[in-house]
Structures are given as structure tokens and as C-alpha cells.
Scaffold this active site. Structure first.
Site, PDB file in Angstrom:
ATOM      1  N   HIS A  92       0.830  -1.224   0.000  1.00 13.51           N
ATOM      2  CA  HIS A  92       0.000   0.000   0.000  1.00 13.51           C
ATOM      3  C   HIS A  92       0.857   1.263   0.000  1.00 13.51           C
ATOM      4  O   HIS A  92       0.409   2.307   0.471  1.00 13.51           O
ATOM      5  CB  HIS A  92      -0.944   0.035   1.211  1.00 13.51           C
ATOM      6  CG  HIS A  92      -1.674  -1.242   1.457  1.00 13.51           C
ATOM      7  ND1 HIS A  92      -2.908  -1.529   0.919  1.00 13.51           N
ATOM      8  CD2 HIS A  92      -1.320  -2.348   2.160  1.00 13.51           C
ATOM      9  CE1 HIS A  92      -3.290  -2.732   1.300  1.00 13.51           C
ATOM     10  NE2 HIS A  92      -2.344  -3.262   2.049  1.00 13.51           N
ATOM     11  N   SER A 134      14.872  21.652 -16.426  1.00 10.92           N
ATOM     12  CA  SER A 134      13.692  22.438 -16.769  1.00 10.92           C
ATOM     13  C   SER A 134      14.159  23.700 -17.488  1.00 10.92           C
ATOM     14  O   SER A 134      15.207  24.245 -17.171  1.00 10.92           O
ATOM     15  CB  SER A 134      12.944  22.826 -15.488  1.00 10.92           C
ATOM     16  OG  SER A 134      12.162  23.984 -15.717  1.00 10.92           O
ATOM     17  N   LYS A 165      15.865  22.144 -11.210  1.00 11.29           N
ATOM     18  CA  LYS A 165      15.209  20.874 -11.503  1.00 11.29           C
ATOM     19  C   LYS A 165      16.104  19.855 -12.193  1.00 11.29           C
ATOM     20  O   LYS A 165      16.932  20.185 -13.030  1.00 11.29           O
ATOM     21  CB  LYS A 165      13.994  21.120 -12.413  1.00 11.29           C
ATOM     22  CG  LYS A 165      12.892  21.862 -11.714  1.00 11.29           C
ATOM     23  CD  LYS A 165      12.005  20.934 -10.928  1.00 11.29           C
ATOM     24  CE  LYS A 165      11.179  20.146 -11.897  1.00 11.29           C
ATOM     25  NZ  LYS A 165       9.952  19.665 -11.454  1.00 11.29           N
ATOM     26  N   GLU A 202       9.635   8.439 -16.868  1.00 14.71           N
ATOM     27  CA  GLU A 202       8.279   8.922 -17.162  1.00 14.71           C
ATOM     28  C   GLU A 202       7.837   8.478 -18.556  1.00 14.71           C
ATOM     29  O   GLU A 202       6.695   8.062 -18.762  1.00 14.71           O
ATOM     30  CB  GLU A 202       8.224  10.444 -17.056  1.00 14.71           C
ATOM     31  CG  GLU A 202       8.282  10.954 -15.629  1.00 14.71           C
ATOM     32  CD  GLU A 202       8.402  12.462 -15.574  1.00 14.71           C
ATOM     33  OE1 GLU A 202       7.545  13.091 -14.941  1.00 14.71           O
ATOM     34  OE2 GLU A 202       9.346  13.031 -16.152  1.00 14.71           O
TER      35      GLU A 202
END
Ligand code: ARG
Length: 459
Positions: free
Chosen positions: A161, A282, A288, A295
Site C-alpha cells: 500500500h 527544466s 530541476k 516517465e
């Protein structure tokens, strides 16, 4: 009326020439070009068989094979000029062959239809690509095995979980992916066996009146078996659905890995540092470092699932045998092959450069009362029913939460306030090493188990 424009293979039956819109709409050339070399390989084998069966003379066969080899060179050297009127790769090759050797080129299609020819091309293509994919899977498995060996003693929190549950070896986590990939490899290999069947000779749908020898073609092209039923042969795309389904499952596994890499590289987890060479920045936020590779691995899973669904849907309403709908099988197939290979290759390249922050992992492994089950097991060993033990330890955890303490920080006296069964021998149990190494049940996370598995896979 004599026909204008390029003459089609079926011109005899037609009074009008093809409408250019029809040509553009029905053409598969833009994507089935990819099958060109397989088409020629299949045609050469077909031609040799026709000679052996005396359907073509030796001289005719030689000229056709030479012509096909010439076409192959043009394709290999990117000199082949495709025409909009070619419709598909089979017609393009035959058109060019005929330009090169004259009307004799028209004999190549003897005892053959594009319906069995296209299935042959796809099977030749796919069996090679499955072999490539299996190699990429094996390479990625090796990366996981190497990582498991390199980080043999590191403990991390195991999750259910997405809540910290029990400590596990980082190596055990890596080997979980090794096992998933083993099944993926098996599925691909089983699929390969069903791809590896010769379809040629089914003709358009019913076989042929000419005295062909399909088993000879199978031998020339290295197919261990020959398809049984001509109707099924031209209508069947099960082998593609199986491949897409094996690819969907493989992609799902890699997507789960990707999701973990995204989570683990966040400041919230901080378990890993992605290599600069495999991360992106970024354009706006200078601080970043983004996990774009995982992804995209996760995102590309969607298209693979989509391709599987597309092909299942294309097939579901088709009456036997060949229908032109089947031409729609190729783009989903090709894109799946490209996507799966791309994902496997990038993960293989990136994995060895990920930095695992062992301090963060073991720190997190102790948090969240991950040793609570070990305490309950301790009481159970002393004869307390597990349900009761669970309740006792639950009360300890509640007390610890209220008093901001960890289980490992309690004294024996404090433990005894919850049950007189607790004794000094509890304390040495309350370490990550003990928690991991006591889980020696087969397949459990104990170091001995993980090392045994590593030996059995040859690392
Ligand atoms: N381009 C076609 C396909 O991919 C080849 C077979 C065409 N057969 C036909 N009868 N029109 O399925």
C-alpha cells in the site's frame, strides 16, 4: 477503352483505372516497406521451390533469383524508387523485378497470393525481432543481477500500500524485477514458437492446384513446421496478438519499475540519484532534474496497450478468411516492436549509472515500525497465539507513536509493561540485519536466500 495510368495486377478485370484517392487510402507501402528484405527472402525460397517442382525451368528460376537479388541491392543501398501506384511492398518488389527482367517477372507469383505472402513476411520479420527483444530482456536481467550483487547488504523498507511494511534487501527488490523479466522472456520465446510456422502455400485461401512443395520452402526458410489449414493460415493473426500481449505485460513490468524510479528520485524518497546523462532539466526552474526517461517508459506503456486493443478489435468481427482489415495489423506491430526495444535499451543503458543512497534506504527501513511483525513473531515463538501477539504489539506501536519513540529504543522493562513474555532475548532481534536474515523461508528476503538465487542464475 485502353486504360490510362499505371497498370494494376488486376487490370484485366477492370474497365477503369484506379482513382488516386483510392490508391492513397488503400496503400500500405508507407509502413510495409519495412518488410522489403523479408519479402525478397521469401520470394527467393518460393522461386527455388517452383524450380525444384519443375513449375519453372532452371533458367527461369535463375533469372528471377538474380533479378530479386538486384532488387535487394537497390533496397539495401536505398536506391529503390517506390511509386505511389505500388500499393504495397509485395507489388513494389514484383513491379521492379518485372522492370528488370521483363515479363518473366510475372511468373514469380505462380502458386502464391499476397494473402499468404504477407503472412510469411510478417512471420519472418517478427521471429527475428522477437530474438532481438529476448536478447534485450536478458541484458536487462543481467543489469538487475549485477545491481543485486553490488548492493548485496543494503536494506530498504519493503512496501505494501506504499506504506513501509517490513525491511527487505535492496538486492531482493532487484531480483523481483529479474523474475518478472524471466517470465517476459519465456512468454516471448513461447510466442516465437508459434510465429515460427510456414504460411506460404496457403494461396489466397484454399491452397493451389499447382504441385508445390511447402515442406521444401519451410526447410529453405528454416521453419520447423508448416501451417495445417489454408483458410486459417491467411486469416490467423493470433501470433501477433500473442506478441502484443507479451509486449503489453513486459511494458507493464517496466512501467512499474519506471514508477519506482520516479518516486525514488523525488526529494520525498531520496533513495536514488539519476545520472545527469540520463536526466533532463527544466527550461524555467534552474534547480530541476527531471526523471523524463522513466516517465516516458511509463507513458509509452499506454501505446503498447492500445496496439493490443486495436488488433483484438480489428480481428473480432472478421469472417474467414483474408479481409483487407488485416492490413491494419502492421502499424500496431511495428510500433510495438520499436517501443519495446527502445524502452529495454534505454533502461539497460541507464540502470548501472543510478546512484543508490544506501544511508537513506536503511534509515527509511527502520522508520515506520517495520520491525513490528518481528516482535509479534517473537511472542508467537514463545507460545502466544498470533492474533493475541498482534494485538499486544499494536498497543506498543500506539504507545510509541504517542511518545515519539521507536521500537528499538524501548528497554526490556518498558516492553514488559505490555506483556510479561518479553525478555532480554528480544533486543538483538530488533535490528534490520536480524529482521532480514531471519526471513529464511524459501523465497524470503534473507541474505542466504538472495545469495543462493544469485548463484543459481550464475552471478
Ligand atoms: N497489403 C496487404 C496486407 O497487408 C497485402 C495483402 C493484400 N491482399 C489482397 N487481397 N488485397 O494485408
Amino acid at each position: 477503352m485502353p486504360q490510362k495510368g499505371t497498370k494494376k495486377a488486376w487490370a484485366g478485370r477492370f474497365a477503369e483505372t484506379a482513382n488516386p484517392l483510392m490508391e492513397a487510402f488503400t496503400s500500405s507501402l508507407a509502413f510495409d516497406k519495412r518488410l522489403a528484405l523479408y519479402d525478397i527472402q521469401g520470394s527467393i525460397a518460393h522461386c527455388r521451390m517452383l524450380v525444384k517442382q519443375k513449375i519453372l525451368t532452371r533458367g527461369e528460376g535463375e533469372k528471377i533469383v538474380k533479378g530479386l537479388e538486384g532488387v535487394r541491392r537497390e533496397l539495401e543501398q536505398q536506391r529503390f524508387a517506390f511509386l505511389p501506384s505500388d500499393e504495397d511492398i509485395h507489388m513494389a518488389v514484383e513491379r521492379r523485378l518485372t522492370e528488370k527482367i521483363g515479363s518473366l517477372g510475372g511468373k514469380l507469383h505462380t502458386a502464391r497470393s499476397r494473402n499468404d505472402q504477407v503472412v510469411l513476411d510478417v512471420r519472418l520479420y517478427l521471429r527475428e525481432e522477437i530474438t532481438n527483444i529476448v536478447q534485450l530482456i536478458v541484458a536487462l536481467q543481467k543489469q538487475f543481477a549485477r545491481l543485486a550483487k553490488r548492493h548485496g547488504d543494503v536494506v530498504m523498507p519493503g512496501y505494501t500500500h506504499l506504506q513501509r511494511a517490513q525491511p527487505v534487501l535492496l538486492a531482493h527488490h532487484f531480483l523481483a524485477y529479474y523474475e518478472m523479466l524471466s517470465r517476459d522472456r519465456e512468454r516471448m520465446q513461447q510466442c516465437h514458437a508459434r510465429v515460427n510456422v510456414l504460411p506460404l502455400g496457403a494461396g489466397a485461401l484454399a491452397g493451389t492446384t499447382l504441385p508445390i512443395d511447402r515442406h521444401h520452402v519451410a526447410k529453405l526458410l528454416n521453419f520447423p513446421s508448416v501451417s495445417e489449414n489454408s483458410l486459417d493460415t491467411v486469416a490467423d493473426r493470433d501470433f501477433l496478438i500473442e506478441f502484443l500481449s507479451a509486449s503489453a505485460i513486459l511494458s507493464m513490468h517496466l512501467s512499474r519499475l519506471a514508477e519506482e524510479l520516479v518516486l525514488w528520485s523525488s526529494s520525498e524518497f531520496g533513495f536514488i540519484e539519476l545520472p545527469d546523462a540520463f536526466a533532463t532539466g527544466s527550461s524555467m526552474m534552474p534547480q530541476k532534474k527531471n526523471p523524463d526517461i522513466p516517465e516516458l517508459v511509463r507513458g509509452k506503456t499506454g501505446r503498447v496497450y492500445g496496439h493490443l486493443m486495436a488488433l483484438l478489435t480489428i480481428l473480432k468481427g472478421l469472417p474467414l478468411s483474408y479481409n483487407r482489415d488485416l492490413q491494419e495489423d502492421k502499424e500496431p506491430l511495428f510500433d510495438t516492436v520499436d517501443t519495446v526495444k527502445g524502452v529495454l535499451a534505454i533502461l539497460d543503458a541507464m540502470l548501472p549509472h543510478i546512484v543508490f543512497r544506501e544511508d537513506r534506504l536503511s534509515e527509511a527501513a527502520l522508520g515506520g515500525f517495520t520491525l513490528a511483525t518481528d516482535v509479534a513473531d517473537y511472542l508467537t515463538e514463545k507460545g502466544m497465539p498470533f492474533r493475541k501477539a498482534h494485538e499486544v504489539v499494536g498497543a506498543v506501536v500506539r504507545w510509541c507513536v504517542a511518545h515519539q519513540k521507536r521500537l528499538e529504543q524501548l528497554s526490556v522493562e518498558e516492553w514488559r509493561q505490555f506483556s510479561s513474555v518479553f525478555d532480554h532475548d528480544l533486543l538483538p532481534r530488533l535490528t534490520l540485519e536480524s529482521a532480514v536474515d531471519r526471513r529464511r523461508s524459501y523465497g524470503g528476503t534473507a541474505r542466504v536466500n538472495v545469495q543462493r538465487r544469485l548463484r543459481s542464475i550464475g552471478v
